[in-house]
Design a protein around this motif. Sequence first.
Motif, PDB file in Angstrom:
ATOM      1  N   TYR A   1       0.852  -1.184   0.000  1.00 48.78           N
ATOM      2  CA  TYR A   1       0.000   0.000   0.000  1.00 48.78           C
ATOM      3  C   TYR A   1       0.897   1.247   0.000  1.00 48.78           C
ATOM      4  N   PHE A   2       0.789   2.048  -1.054  1.00 49.70           N
ATOM      5  CA  PHE A   2       1.517   3.323  -1.121  1.00 49.70           C
ATOM      6  C   PHE A   2       0.594   4.411  -0.587  1.00 49.70           C
ATOM      7  N   THR A   3       0.995   5.082   0.489  1.00 52.45           N
ATOM      8  CA  THR A   3       0.102   6.056   1.127  1.00 52.45           C
ATOM      9  C   THR A   3       0.770   7.415   1.325  1.00 52.45           C
ATOM     10  N   THR A   4      -0.079   8.455   1.469  1.00 54.37           N
ATOM     11  CA  THR A   4       0.488   9.769   1.801  1.00 54.37           C
ATOM     12  C   THR A   4       0.239  10.096   3.273  1.00 54.37           C
ATOM     13  N   GLU A   5      -0.368   9.128   3.981  1.00 53.22           N
ATOM     14  CA  GLU A   5      -0.606   9.305   5.413  1.00 53.22           C
ATOM     15  C   GLU A   5       0.746   9.425   6.123  1.00 53.22           C
ATOM     16  N   LYS A   6       0.818  10.315   7.111  1.00 55.59           N
ATOM     17  CA  LYS A   6       2.092  10.477   7.823  1.00 55.59           C
ATOM     18  C   LYS A   6       2.058   9.647   9.114  1.00 55.59           C
ATOM     19  N   PHE A   7       3.042   8.820   9.303  1.00 57.97           N
ATOM     20  CA  PHE A   7       3.146   8.089  10.587  1.00 57.97           C
ATOM     21  C   PHE A   7       4.612   7.827  10.914  1.00 57.97           C
ATOM     22  N   GLU A   8       4.868   7.591  12.193  1.00 55.49           N
ATOM     23  CA  GLU A   8       6.236   7.323  12.661  1.00 55.49           C
ATOM     24  C   GLU A   8       6.575   5.856  12.445  1.00 55.49           C
ATOM     25  N   GLY A   9       7.811   5.540  12.263  1.00 56.08           N
ATOM     26  CA  GLY A   9       8.271   4.150  12.176  1.00 56.08           C
ATOM     27  C   GLY A   9       7.770   3.464  10.918  1.00 56.08           C
ATOM     28  N   SER A  10       7.602   2.135  10.979  1.00 56.04           N
ATOM     29  CA  SER A  10       7.186   1.398   9.781  1.00 56.04           C
ATOM     30  C   SER A  10       5.959   0.543  10.053  1.00 56.04           C
ATOM     31  N   ARG A  11       5.196   0.293   8.995  1.00 59.35           N
ATOM     32  CA  ARG A  11       4.056  -0.636   9.054  1.00 59.35           C
ATOM     33  C   ARG A  11       4.285  -1.676   7.972  1.00 59.35           C
ATOM     34  N   PRO A  12       3.876  -2.943   8.240  1.00 56.08           N
ATOM     35  CA  PRO A  12       4.147  -3.977   7.234  1.00 56.08           C
ATOM     36  C   PRO A  12       3.498  -3.629   5.883  1.00 56.08           C
ATOM     37  N   PHE A  13       4.214  -3.866   4.817  1.00 56.55           N
ATOM     38  CA  PHE A  13       3.739  -3.701   3.429  1.00 56.55           C
ATOM     39  C   PHE A  13       3.177  -2.300   3.162  1.00 56.55           C
ATOM     40  N   THR A  14       3.707  -1.317   3.862  1.00 59.61           N
ATOM     41  CA  THR A  14       3.224   0.053   3.653  1.00 59.61           C
ATOM     42  C   THR A  14       4.395   0.960   3.302  1.00 59.61           C
ATOM     43  N   ILE A  15       4.178   1.782   2.266  1.00 53.64           N
ATOM     44  CA  ILE A  15       5.227   2.694   1.805  1.00 53.64           C
ATOM     45  C   ILE A  15       4.663   4.108   1.810  1.00 53.64           C
ATOM     46  N   GLN A  16       5.392   5.015   2.477  1.00 58.62           N
ATOM     47  CA  GLN A  16       4.924   6.408   2.553  1.00 58.62           C
ATOM     48  C   GLN A  16       5.469   7.220   1.394  1.00 58.62           C
ATOM     49  N   ALA A  17       4.591   8.017   0.751  1.00 55.92           N
ATOM     50  CA  ALA A  17       5.067   8.959  -0.263  1.00 55.92           C
ATOM     51  C   ALA A  17       5.105  10.346   0.379  1.00 55.92           C
ATOM     52  N   ASN A  18       6.074  11.179  -0.014  1.00 54.71           N
ATOM     53  CA  ASN A  18       6.251  12.471   0.664  1.00 54.71           C
ATOM     54  C   ASN A  18       5.415  13.595   0.048  1.00 54.71           C
ATOM     55  N   TYR A  19       4.549  13.274  -0.923  1.00 55.80           N
ATOM     56  CA  TYR A  19       3.764  14.341  -1.564  1.00 55.80           C
ATOM     57  C   TYR A  19       2.341  13.859  -1.826  1.00 55.80           C
ATOM     58  N   GLU A  20       1.374  14.651  -1.322  1.00 50.63           N
ATOM     59  CA  GLU A  20      -0.056  14.308  -1.424  1.00 50.63           C
ATOM     60  C   GLU A  20      -0.482  13.950  -2.847  1.00 50.63           C
ATOM     61  N   GLY A  21       0.036  14.705  -3.794  1.00 47.31           N
ATOM     62  CA  GLY A  21      -0.456  14.549  -5.167  1.00 47.31           C
ATOM     63  C   GLY A  21       0.286  13.490  -5.973  1.00 47.31           C
ATOM     64  N   PHE A  22       1.034  12.616  -5.294  1.00 45.12           N
ATOM     65  CA  PHE A  22       1.920  11.708  -6.050  1.00 45.12           C
ATOM     66  C   PHE A  22       1.158  10.761  -6.979  1.00 45.12           C
ATOM     67  N   SER A  23      -0.124  10.461  -6.625  1.00 50.48           N
ATOM     68  CA  SER A  23      -0.857   9.461  -7.418  1.00 50.48           C
ATOM     69  C   SER A  23      -1.826  10.094  -8.421  1.00 50.48           C
ATOM     70  N   GLU A  24      -1.799  11.424  -8.525  1.00 52.80           N
ATOM     71  CA  GLU A  24      -2.705  12.107  -9.452  1.00 52.80           C
ATOM     72  C   GLU A  24      -2.505  11.608 -10.885  1.00 52.80           C
ATOM     73  N   GLY A  25      -3.618  11.296 -11.537  1.00 53.97           N
ATOM     74  CA  GLY A  25      -3.542  10.874 -12.937  1.00 53.97           C
ATOM     75  C   GLY A  25      -3.077   9.441 -13.136  1.00 53.97           C
ATOM     76  N   VAL A  26      -2.879   8.698 -12.027  1.00 51.28           N
ATOM     77  CA  VAL A  26      -2.438   7.303 -12.151  1.00 51.28           C
ATOM     78  C   VAL A  26      -3.688   6.406 -12.186  1.00 51.28           C
TER      79      VAL A  26
END
Length: 575
Positions: A180-205
């Motif tokens: 799961y690629f997310t723009t949610e901000k959280f500390e540390g790591s969650r299994p199978f979760t990748i943080q993107a640093n920009y809200e609009g990263f998935s626009e048009g995808v």
Amino acid sequence: MAVVGDLALMGTKIKLTDKFEKRVFGVPLSSSTRFSFSHVKNLDVRKLRTAVRAVMQVEKIQSSGELKEGSLGFDVVSERELKENGFLGLRKTKLVCTIGPACSSIDELEKLAIAGMNVARLNMCHNSREWHQDVIRKIKKLNQEKGYCVSVMIDTEGNQIQVDHGSSSSVKAEEDSIWYFTTEKFEGSRPFTIQANYEGFSEGVNSGDEIVIDGGMATFEVIEKVGNGLRCKCTDPGLLLPRAKLSFWRDGKLLGRDYDLPTLSTKDWSDIVFGISEDIDFIAVSFVKDAEPITHLRDYLSTTSSKAIKVLAKIESLESLRRLEEIVEASDGIMIARGDLGVEIPLEQIPSVQKDITYVCRQLNKPVIVASQLLESMVEYPTPTRAEVADVSEVVRQYADALMLSGESAIGSYGMKALSVLRTTSTRMEQSCREESRQTLLHQRKLGASLPDQIAEQICHCAVEMADNLGVDAIFVYTRHGKMASLLSRNRPNPPIFAFTNDNSTQMALNLQWGVTPLLTDLSDDMEGNVKKTVELIKAKGMIKKDDAILVVSDIIPISTARTIFQSIQVMTIT
Ligand SMILES: Nc1ncnc2c1ncn2[C@@H]1O[C@H](COP(=O)(O)OP(=O)(O)O)[C@@H](O)[C@H]1O
Ligand SMILES: C=C(OP(=O)(O)O)C(=O)O
Ligand SMILES: [K+]
Ligand SMILES: [Mg+2]
């Protein structure tokens, strides 16, 4: 310190006493300067005051390391290389080193300077302002106190979309695993979760599109969009590094994405202000999309900085390739940032794109640096791969101005060795290019619109042809802003170009220019005098000898007779 030099104006050697200083000058001189006074007859206080001030000025320049009397501003490394290898053996390709924790001590920096580092690059993505300031000051100190000539470049962080799985080591993505690629901000790591640093990263995808990580480290297919996030399946397993970069693909084609983020972020601007205050020489702008931010920055610098800081555009995105010519024209030079370019375009396109960019830079007479992964294996190993040496050689064969080390010097254990591989490999390839007379194949576009510019271009073109045909030992050029030196360099002559300038920022900027050894010296309106003086000084240093031939190119605009420009070529044989 006691003697205030030989005061020619007085026609007699004098020394001044402390008491005398207060009476004559009315202002306290430097506390380390003590004067004693003797042997002066018929003292003319006014003349003496002028003369002593002139001498003090020279002393000030000398102690700031800018201009050592009789030393011609020759940096110690070029002087040594020249003595060891002779004129023709002087290295032409310039070397840039990224400074990181592995080479930030003054001793390590000095070793890099001795080994031929022309420009030190500070990547503002990493480390603190204080850390960078400390490094810059160490480099300035080495230049001033030990006679090196290392320019300083800052490289902006830029607005870059990155993804992070939150753990400090790399994580394996297995085939068919769901992430799961997310723009949610959280500390540390969650299994199978990748943080993107920009809200609009998935626009048009869309679902079905592919996400390629770090140019092919791993690939995912988008299953569905969930809010701003993306649920994906790993289709090509691989490693996810912390702070990875990503690109989107549809039907085998890269999706060009304009994220509507400014090229220069607020942080970049504050890094630039910091850089100006630390007297840096180059700013490399990351993720340039068009000429606008480059023009804007150059305008800003021309009003805020007293020195001519050069602006380099980094070509590292699809957008920058689409607008290559306008970006090259707007900037003072280019960096081919192959690291990010390899994330944004298919890897197999990198070699031809590199060749095209280098060609455009030659045509438009802008220095070009080829960067990233030149000797990547040397981050870990003390020898390069054969393929890496071949890559470096090809860059030199393409007549790029400079080669750059990244992780090899910043974090690797063999930075010095890597630099020496760049040095020996480039010197060797330069020699075979000379033997093949490859530079005659360079086709040069006419640049100048005005007559004086066209004259300068033609003079430099002919000068290089003459220098090569006659086999002269060196080309001397006298230049205030470096233009003539760069026009000579553009023609890639066989002999080295010694560029005499009276401007420190011109000297530091010319450090990036192929085949140019910049020398700081004072220049007068009297061209004959300039030539005579510099030749005598170089001769006195044992660098040229009887029967050596020098081609001299000059364009000095005498202040006294404004508007008259003297541009000339002379060939002289040392007697
Ligand atoms: N100033 C610094 N402080 C700490 N580490 C640095 C610094 N500069 C570079 N590095 C390290 O060197 C590596 C290679 O540098 P570079 O290619 O400039 O950066 P990046 O990998 O972010 O593109 C970086 O990934 C980083 O680990
Ligand atoms: C030189 C580059 O830029 P940076 O190291 O800042 O990512 C690159 O991407 O190749
Ligand atoms: K950067
Ligand atoms: Mg980059």
